[in-house]
Enzyme design. Structure first.
Site, PDB file in Angstrom:
ATOM      1  N   ASN A  10       0.880  -1.176   0.000  1.00 51.15           N
ATOM      2  CA  ASN A  10       0.000   0.000   0.000  1.00 51.15           C
ATOM      3  C   ASN A  10       0.912   1.220   0.000  1.00 51.15           C
ATOM      4  O   ASN A  10       1.522   1.525   1.021  1.00 51.15           O
ATOM      5  CB  ASN A  10      -0.902  -0.028   1.238  1.00 51.15           C
ATOM      6  CG  ASN A  10      -1.709   1.249   1.389  1.00 51.15           C
ATOM      7  OD1 ASN A  10      -1.754   2.083   0.478  1.00 51.15           O
ATOM      8  ND2 ASN A  10      -2.352   1.410   2.539  1.00 51.15           N
ATOM      9  N   LYS A  12       0.082   4.277  -0.242  1.00 53.33           N
ATOM     10  CA  LYS A  12      -0.532   5.457   0.381  1.00 53.33           C
ATOM     11  C   LYS A  12      -0.291   6.686  -0.520  1.00 53.33           C
ATOM     12  O   LYS A  12      -0.337   6.537  -1.734  1.00 53.33           O
ATOM     13  CB  LYS A  12       0.006   5.630   1.809  1.00 53.33           C
ATOM     14  CG  LYS A  12      -0.137   4.326   2.622  1.00 53.33           C
ATOM     15  CD  LYS A  12       0.148   4.480   4.083  1.00 53.33           C
ATOM     16  CE  LYS A  12      -0.031   3.124   4.770  1.00 53.33           C
ATOM     17  NZ  LYS A  12       0.101   3.176   6.208  1.00 53.33           N
ATOM     18  N   HIS A  93      -9.392   1.442   4.998  1.00 47.84           N
ATOM     19  CA  HIS A  93      -8.121   1.626   5.720  1.00 47.84           C
ATOM     20  C   HIS A  93      -8.343   2.589   6.889  1.00 47.84           C
ATOM     21  O   HIS A  93      -9.100   3.553   6.777  1.00 47.84           O
ATOM     22  CB  HIS A  93      -7.049   2.177   4.761  1.00 47.84           C
ATOM     23  CG  HIS A  93      -5.677   2.077   5.338  1.00 47.84           C
ATOM     24  ND1 HIS A  93      -5.208   2.971   6.270  1.00 47.84           N
ATOM     25  CD2 HIS A  93      -4.693   1.167   5.151  1.00 47.84           C
ATOM     26  CE1 HIS A  93      -3.979   2.612   6.619  1.00 47.84           C
ATOM     27  NE2 HIS A  93      -3.634   1.519   5.963  1.00 47.84           N
ATOM     28  N   GLU A  95      -6.609   4.908   8.009  1.00 51.83           N
ATOM     29  CA  GLU A  95      -6.297   6.321   7.722  1.00 51.83           C
ATOM     30  C   GLU A  95      -7.506   7.011   7.087  1.00 51.83           C
ATOM     31  O   GLU A  95      -7.737   8.205   7.324  1.00 51.83           O
ATOM     32  CB  GLU A  95      -5.047   6.400   6.832  1.00 51.83           C
ATOM     33  CG  GLU A  95      -3.804   6.063   7.650  1.00 51.83           C
ATOM     34  CD  GLU A  95      -2.639   5.498   6.858  1.00 51.83           C
ATOM     35  OE1 GLU A  95      -2.640   5.581   5.618  1.00 51.83           O
ATOM     36  OE2 GLU A  95      -1.718   4.957   7.514  1.00 51.83           O
ATOM     37  N   GLU A 163      -5.156  -4.631  10.701  1.00 50.81           N
ATOM     38  CA  GLU A 163      -4.088  -3.645  10.877  1.00 50.81           C
ATOM     39  C   GLU A 163      -4.301  -2.885  12.185  1.00 50.81           C
ATOM     40  O   GLU A 163      -5.089  -1.927  12.226  1.00 50.81           O
ATOM     41  CB  GLU A 163      -4.084  -2.636   9.720  1.00 50.81           C
ATOM     42  CG  GLU A 163      -3.854  -3.249   8.365  1.00 50.81           C
ATOM     43  CD  GLU A 163      -3.299  -2.228   7.371  1.00 50.81           C
ATOM     44  OE1 GLU A 163      -2.265  -2.523   6.784  1.00 50.81           O
ATOM     45  OE2 GLU A 163      -3.884  -1.146   7.221  1.00 50.81           O
ATOM     46  N   GLY A 169       3.161   2.201  10.754  1.00 54.74           N
ATOM     47  CA  GLY A 169       4.208   3.212  10.616  1.00 54.74           C
ATOM     48  C   GLY A 169       4.985   3.508  11.885  1.00 54.74           C
ATOM     49  O   GLY A 169       5.714   4.500  11.940  1.00 54.74           O
ATOM     50  N   SER A 208       3.706  -2.156  10.230  1.00 50.89           N
ATOM     51  CA  SER A 208       5.162  -2.297  10.463  1.00 50.89           C
ATOM     52  C   SER A 208       5.681  -3.680  10.085  1.00 50.89           C
ATOM     53  O   SER A 208       6.619  -4.185  10.700  1.00 50.89           O
ATOM     54  CB  SER A 208       5.517  -1.953  11.908  1.00 50.89           C
ATOM     55  OG  SER A 208       5.250  -0.586  12.178  1.00 50.89           O
TER      56      SER A 208
HETATM   57  P1  13P Z   1       3.331   0.316   7.444  1.00 50.80           P
HETATM   58  O1  13P Z   1       3.778  -0.997   6.849  1.00 50.80           O
HETATM   59  O2  13P Z   1       4.095   1.475   6.893  1.00 50.80           O
HETATM   60  O3  13P Z   1       3.288   0.262   8.935  1.00 50.80           O
HETATM   61  O4  13P Z   1       1.825   0.551   6.943  1.00 50.80           O
HETATM   62  C1  13P Z   1       0.901  -0.467   7.114  1.00 50.80           C
HETATM   63  C2  13P Z   1      -0.351  -0.096   6.429  1.00 50.80           C
HETATM   64  O5  13P Z   1      -1.080   0.771   6.866  1.00 50.80           O
HETATM   65  C3  13P Z   1      -0.657  -0.801   5.166  1.00 50.80           C
HETATM   66  O6  13P Z   1      -1.956  -0.533   4.745  1.00 50.80           O
END
Ligand code: 13P
Length: 246
Positions: A10, A12, A93, A95, A163, A169, A208
């Site tokens: 992803n 982002k 997601h 976010e 997640e 992150g 992560s």
């Molecule tokens: P990270 O791997 O950067 O922690 O992000 C995970 C994520 O949100 C994937 O959708």
């Protein structure tokens, strides 16, 4: 059973045309590891160009609107994303749940819109640190999953990504025991809704995940792949994750 591992990057809000070489290199890795289903969910602006260099990987989107068209300035429908070259999309997601205020009902509607456009779907769920610390993460995330699950959910077009928000992150991940417990709880929740097909539905871990922890996470019985942010942005970082799944 024999669930084929699904490993998806992803990106982002990252990636310009200058990064298409990374897409091409990851597509090459995917071709070399055909036992694993590998994909990249890219910014929509890159989907059409990436479609031409994707190699053995699939290209996906990160969100779609719940309508096929209409007066929704700035939004993109699943039909448009499919035409551009996407074959999957993420919905729900954390976010977007946070930044755009998306509800469980919105997410179920988006998943159905994606399916209607011929896209496969990765539906994301996960708990906040407060919920984790309160000790009832499995119940909260299972309820979130059932509330977000679209009508007709089935393993041939839908995958789930667990997640934990506090792991995204941050470099922090749950213990392997906590991941195993959560994934087993989510499969049981799926079984309560869709019956035996829950055994075939892939449940990915995200947060992560990287080359150092992927092998251990992917060895957990109910972990059928990963949704990877930062460690999917270059072929060099993504390669050990894909290799661990293979
Ligand atoms: P990270 O791997 O950067 O922690 O992000 C995970 C994520 O949100 C994937 O959708």
């Amino acid at each position: 059973m024999g669930r084929r591992k699904l490993v998806v990057g992803n990106w982002k809000m990252n990636g310009l045309r200058a990064q298409l070489g990374e897409v091409e290199a990851i597509g090459g890795l995917a071709r070399d590891h055909a036992a694993v289903e590998v994909g990249l969910c890219l910014p929509a602006t890159l989907i059409a160009a990436a479609d031409g260099v994707k190699g053995g990987a699939f290209i996906g989107a990160q969100d779609c609107h719940m309508k096929a068209n209409g007066a929704h300035t700035g939004c993109l429908s699943a039909v448009m994303l499919a035409e551009a070259g996407a074959s999957w999309t993420i919905v729900g997601h954390s976010e977007r749940r946070q930044d755009q205020g998306e509800t469980d009902a919105d997410i179920a509607a988006k998943a159905l819109a994606a399916k209607a456009a011929g896209l496969k779907v990765i539906l994301c769920v996960g708990e906040s640190l407060d919920v984790r610390d309160a000790g009832n993460a499995e119940a909260v995330v299972s309820a979130q999953l059932l509330a977000s699950l679209p009508e007709g959910a089935a393993s041939d077009w839908l995958a789930i990504a667990y997640e934990p928000i506090w792991a995204i992150g941050t470099g922090r991940i749950p213990t392997m025991e906590a991941v195993a417990t959560m994934h087993a709880a989510l499969r049981a929740a799926l079984a309560s809704r869709i019956g035996a097909d829950a055994d075939a539905m892939r449940i990915l871990y995200g947060g992560s995940m990287n080359g150092d922890n992927a092998a251990e996470l992917l060895a957990i019985a109910d972990v059928d792949g990963g949704l990877i942010g930062g460690a999917s942005l270059t072929a060099e970082k993504f390669a050990p994750v894909i290799a661990a799944a293979a």
